[in-house]
Design a protein around this motif. Structure first.
Motif, short mmCIF file in Angstrom:
data_model
loop_
_atom_site.label_atom_id
_atom_site.label_comp_id
_atom_site.label_asym_id
_atom_site.label_seq_id
_atom_site.Cartn_x
_atom_site.Cartn_y
_atom_site.Cartn_z
N LEU A 99 0.85 -1.10 -0.15
CA LEU A 99 0.19 0.01 -0.06
C LEU A 99 0.85 1.14 0.04
N LEU A 100 1.71 1.40 0.93
CA LEU A 100 2.48 2.67 1.13
C LEU A 100 3.23 2.93 -0.13
N PHE A 101 4.05 1.89 -0.57
CA PHE A 101 5.00 2.40 -2.04
C PHE A 101 3.90 2.27 -3.07
N SER A 102 2.79 2.02 -3.05
CA SER A 102 1.84 2.08 -4.16
C SER A 102 1.28 3.70 -4.21
N GLN A 103 0.94 4.00 -2.96
CA GLN A 103 0.48 5.48 -2.99
C GLN A 103 1.48 6.61 -3.04
N THR A 104 2.60 6.16 -2.83
CA THR A 104 3.63 7.25 -2.89
C THR A 104 4.46 7.47 -4.11
N ALA A 105 4.63 6.07 -4.78
CA ALA A 105 5.72 5.91 -5.87
C ALA A 105 5.31 5.17 -7.03
N MET A 106 4.30 4.31 -6.88
CA MET A 106 4.08 3.31 -7.72
C MET A 106 3.32 4.06 -9.05
N GLY A 107 2.51 4.86 -8.84
CA GLY A 107 1.91 5.52 -9.91
C GLY A 107 2.72 6.27 -10.85
N LYS A 108 3.79 6.80 -10.48
CA LYS A 108 4.74 7.51 -11.37
C LYS A 108 5.69 6.51 -11.85
N ILE A 109 6.04 5.31 -11.13
CA ILE A 109 6.84 4.46 -11.80
C ILE A 109 6.15 3.70 -13.00
N ALA A 110 4.97 3.35 -12.60
CA ALA A 110 3.91 2.57 -13.70
C ALA A 110 3.79 3.37 -14.86
N ALA A 111 3.79 4.73 -14.77
CA ALA A 111 3.51 5.83 -15.79
C ALA A 111 4.84 5.84 -16.64
#
Length: 296
Positions: A99-111
């Motif tokens: 959850l925390l990694f997704s909330q803070t960084a995963m969106g930008k990494i995925a994009a």
């Protein structure tokens, strides 16, 4: 062994039934049933327990499904690579991340990954539980301090550590005084053992809030309601600009994020590409790198 029959068995096992597999793929249900029966006859094994309403894999069927799925995926990827003239990443990539990694960084990494690899269809699921990669069809999972698993291999790509922080308005306790504290969840409420350049000490806590997310804990600590234990990466900017005050490091094991994938000889081009992208995003794997990435 008939590879077509093996592929049809894998299809039925993945969808949990002949009817579901037929509807999902447009294949005749009778054909799928016949192919699976032929495979069972060739192996002299029962692969499914056929109930009145449900179809369940036998122990032998589950073992075959786990191994056959990986082999068939490798064959498909090899054929696609040969057809395209190279190992260009393509196809679906399913990832489970905390959850925390997704909330803070995963969106930008995925994009960023999607822009670099447009032929890969990336699907990210956010959850903190330990998913079954084979059973649930994930290609890669990101986990914090995972327990050893002989069926998985992986790479540690990021390191962090827990620190105790509070609003500068909150006075750090002395001696045996208890400090108002914001906790994640309703778990351990024992004293916090911390270490600083001055040595080790212990802070007694009086829980004021119990929140389910570390982002929520950080926001409540920012508001001055109490002290909190938080990853350094999440509060690094707050410490730099004086929004929060540092009280010490939690005396305990470090936080390590791992990228895990099934142990197999041939790693798919999609997974390899994502692992390379994580390495580019966090070349040193430090909390400061994650903090900078969060703030972008």
């Amino acid at each position: 062994m008939d590879l077509l029959a093996l592929a049809d068995f894998n299809l039925v096992a993945r969808h949990g039934g002949f009817g579901r597999a037929a509807r999902a793929t447009g294949r005749p249900k009778a054909t799928l049933s016949r192919r699976v029966a032929e495979l069972e006859a060739a192996l002299n094994l029962r692969l499914f327990e056929r109930g009145a309403r449900a179809l369940k894999l036998t122990e032998e069927g589950r073992a075959l499904f786990e191994r056959a799925g990986l082999l068939l995926t490798e064959l498909e990827e090899t054929a696609a690579a040969i057809a395209s003239g190279g190992e260009k990443p393509r196809g679906r990539l399913r990832i489970s991340a905390p959850l925390l990694f997704s909330q803070t960084a995963m969106g930008k990494i995925a994009a960023g990954f999607a822009l670099k690899h447009p032929d890969v269809r990336l699907e990210v699921t956010t959850e903190d539980r330990a998913v079954d990669m084979i059973e649930e069809g994930f290609d890669l999972v990101i986990r914090v301090n995972p327990a050893p698993d002989e069926s998985l291999v992986g790479r540690a790509f990021l390191h962090d550590r827990l620190v105790v922080v509070a609003s500068p308005r909150l006075v750090k306790p002395v001696a045996c005084e208890a400090v108002p504290a914001v906790l994640r969840g309703t778990g351990d409420r024992s004293a916090w053992k911390i270490k600083t350049s001055a040595g080790q000490s212990s802070i007694a806590v009086e829980p004021i809030l119990s929140l389910s997310s570390l982002v929520m804990v950080r926001d409540a600590v920012r508001a001055g309601v109490g002290a909190g234990r938080l990853p350094l990466s999440l509060v690094s900017r707050d410490l730099s600009d004086g929004t929060l005050a540092y009280w010490g490091d939690i005396d305990g094991p470090p936080i390590t994020l791992w990228a895990l994938y099934p142990s197999r000889r041939l790693l798919s081009a999609r997974v390899s590409a994502f692992l390379d992208y994580l390495k580019q995003a966090f070349p040193k794997g430090t909390p400061e790198e994650l903090a900078g990435y969060i703030g972008k």
